[in-house]
Motif scaffolding. Sequence first.
Motif, PDB file in Angstrom:
ATOM      1  N   MET A   1      94.335 172.525 -13.052  1.00 37.88           N
ATOM      2  CA  MET A   1      93.710 173.603 -12.283  1.00 37.88           C
ATOM      3  C   MET A   1      92.320 173.186 -11.773  1.00 37.88           C
ATOM      4  O   MET A   1      91.942 173.496 -10.641  1.00 37.88           O
ATOM      5  N   ALA A   2      91.550 172.491 -12.612  1.00 42.20           N
ATOM      6  CA  ALA A   2      90.225 172.036 -12.190  1.00 42.20           C
ATOM      7  C   ALA A   2      90.331 171.089 -11.000  1.00 42.20           C
ATOM      8  O   ALA A   2      89.528 171.147 -10.065  1.00 42.20           O
ATOM      9  N   ALA A   3      91.344 170.223 -11.018  1.00 39.50           N
ATOM     10  CA  ALA A   3      91.533 169.284  -9.909  1.00 39.50           C
ATOM     11  C   ALA A   3      91.872 170.027  -8.628  1.00 39.50           C
ATOM     12  O   ALA A   3      91.353 169.708  -7.549  1.00 39.50           O
ATOM     13  N   LEU A   4      92.739 171.021  -8.708  1.00 41.98           N
ATOM     14  CA  LEU A   4      93.125 171.791  -7.530  1.00 41.98           C
ATOM     15  C   LEU A   4      91.926 172.546  -6.964  1.00 41.98           C
ATOM     16  O   LEU A   4      91.687 172.546  -5.748  1.00 41.98           O
ATOM     17  N   ARG A   5      91.162 173.165  -7.844  1.00 39.52           N
ATOM     18  CA  ARG A   5      89.971 173.893  -7.398  1.00 39.52           C
ATOM     19  C   ARG A   5      88.969 172.946  -6.735  1.00 39.52           C
ATOM     20  O   ARG A   5      88.341 173.290  -5.738  1.00 39.52           O
ATOM     21  N   SER A   6      88.841 171.760  -7.294  1.00 40.69           N
ATOM     22  CA  SER A   6      87.899 170.781  -6.742  1.00 40.69           C
ATOM     23  C   SER A   6      88.329 170.326  -5.356  1.00 40.69           C
ATOM     24  O   SER A   6      87.493 170.179  -4.444  1.00 40.69           O
ATOM     25  N   ILE A   7      89.622 170.102  -5.168  1.00 38.12           N
ATOM     26  CA  ILE A   7      90.133 169.712  -3.847  1.00 38.12           C
ATOM     27  C   ILE A   7      89.874 170.809  -2.830  1.00 38.12           C
ATOM     28  O   ILE A   7      89.422 170.550  -1.705  1.00 38.12           O
ATOM     29  N   LEU A   8      90.123 172.041  -3.224  1.00 36.57           N
ATOM     30  CA  LEU A   8      89.876 173.167  -2.314  1.00 36.57           C
ATOM     31  C   LEU A   8      88.387 173.277  -1.974  1.00 36.57           C
ATOM     32  O   LEU A   8      88.024 173.568  -0.829  1.00 36.57           O
ATOM     33  N   TYR A   9      87.544 173.036  -2.977  1.00 34.57           N
ATOM     34  CA  TYR A   9      86.099 173.073  -2.749  1.00 34.57           C
ATOM     35  C   TYR A   9      85.705 172.079  -1.663  1.00 34.57           C
ATOM     36  O   TYR A   9      84.990 172.416  -0.711  1.00 34.57           O
ATOM     37  N   PHE A  10      86.161 170.840  -1.796  1.00 33.34           N
ATOM     38  CA  PHE A  10      85.808 169.814  -0.808  1.00 33.34           C
ATOM     39  C   PHE A  10      86.384 170.138   0.564  1.00 33.34           C
ATOM     40  O   PHE A  10      85.735 169.895   1.591  1.00 33.34           O
ATOM     41  N   LEU A  11      87.603 170.699   0.607  1.00 25.94           N
ATOM     42  CA  LEU A  11      88.244 171.023   1.883  1.00 25.94           C
ATOM     43  C   LEU A  11      87.521 172.157   2.616  1.00 25.94           C
ATOM     44  O   LEU A  11      87.592 172.251   3.846  1.00 25.94           O
ATOM     45  N   VAL A  12      86.842 173.007   1.861  1.00 17.91           N
ATOM     46  CA  VAL A  12      86.105 174.113   2.475  1.00 17.91           C
ATOM     47  C   VAL A  12      84.644 173.738   2.723  1.00 17.91           C
ATOM     48  O   VAL A  12      84.091 174.001   3.788  1.00 17.91           O
TER      49      VAL A  12
END
Length: 227
Positions: A1-12
């Motif tokens: 979950m932390a990895a997914l949230r981090s990817i979304l953070y960078f994409l936004v």
Amino acid sequence: MAALRSILYFLVFYPGTVLYCIATLIAARFGSGPVRRVIHAWASFHHQLVTHLLGIRFEMEGEIPDGPVLVAFKHQAMVETVETLLLVKTPVVVMKQEYVDLPLLGPTMKSFGVIGVNREAGASALREMMQRGKQAIAEGRPVVIFPEGTRVPVGETPPLRPGFAGLYRALGLPVVPVAHDGGKIWPKGLVKYPGVIRLKIGETIPAGLKRDEIERRVHRAINALEA
């Protein structure tokens, strides 16, 4: 979950940052006030992503005073470099020249007012830093510096860079040291972890101290959470 949230953070965050950079360059045509409002909005945008998307909270002990002071931050992660713009009122930030030279982001930073430091330039870099710092004082703005000079792994307490003592002496400002433990949940690399980042604002250190004394006191204060 932390990895997914981090990817979304960078994409936004990064596409959003491009838009804020463009908005800042447009705002620069209308003066420093609009520029500062856009930069503050960008920092708030980042804060919202950090808190709501990454699940990171901030707990601060103490308060940073307004006006011309030299704020010395522990440097463990990228997150505090942006949060600085919210914690300190309209600061002039000392940072590596390589960041100031980046396309789009560099001109944005210059329009807000940053001090780029080229370590290869030696004494000339220090003179430039002091000149820009004095200009910040004339405008009633605080100056933020990361006296370790570069990001430091959690648990490490390297000596301060010589430029800090030179700037302290030249500006004649009291120092507000800030310790934090952001590197524990914001390590290098892609994945950032939810949790709490603690910030501890140290006691204001007066101007005019000798080099060994100011370095000793600031070093101890910015590493207060390393034990």
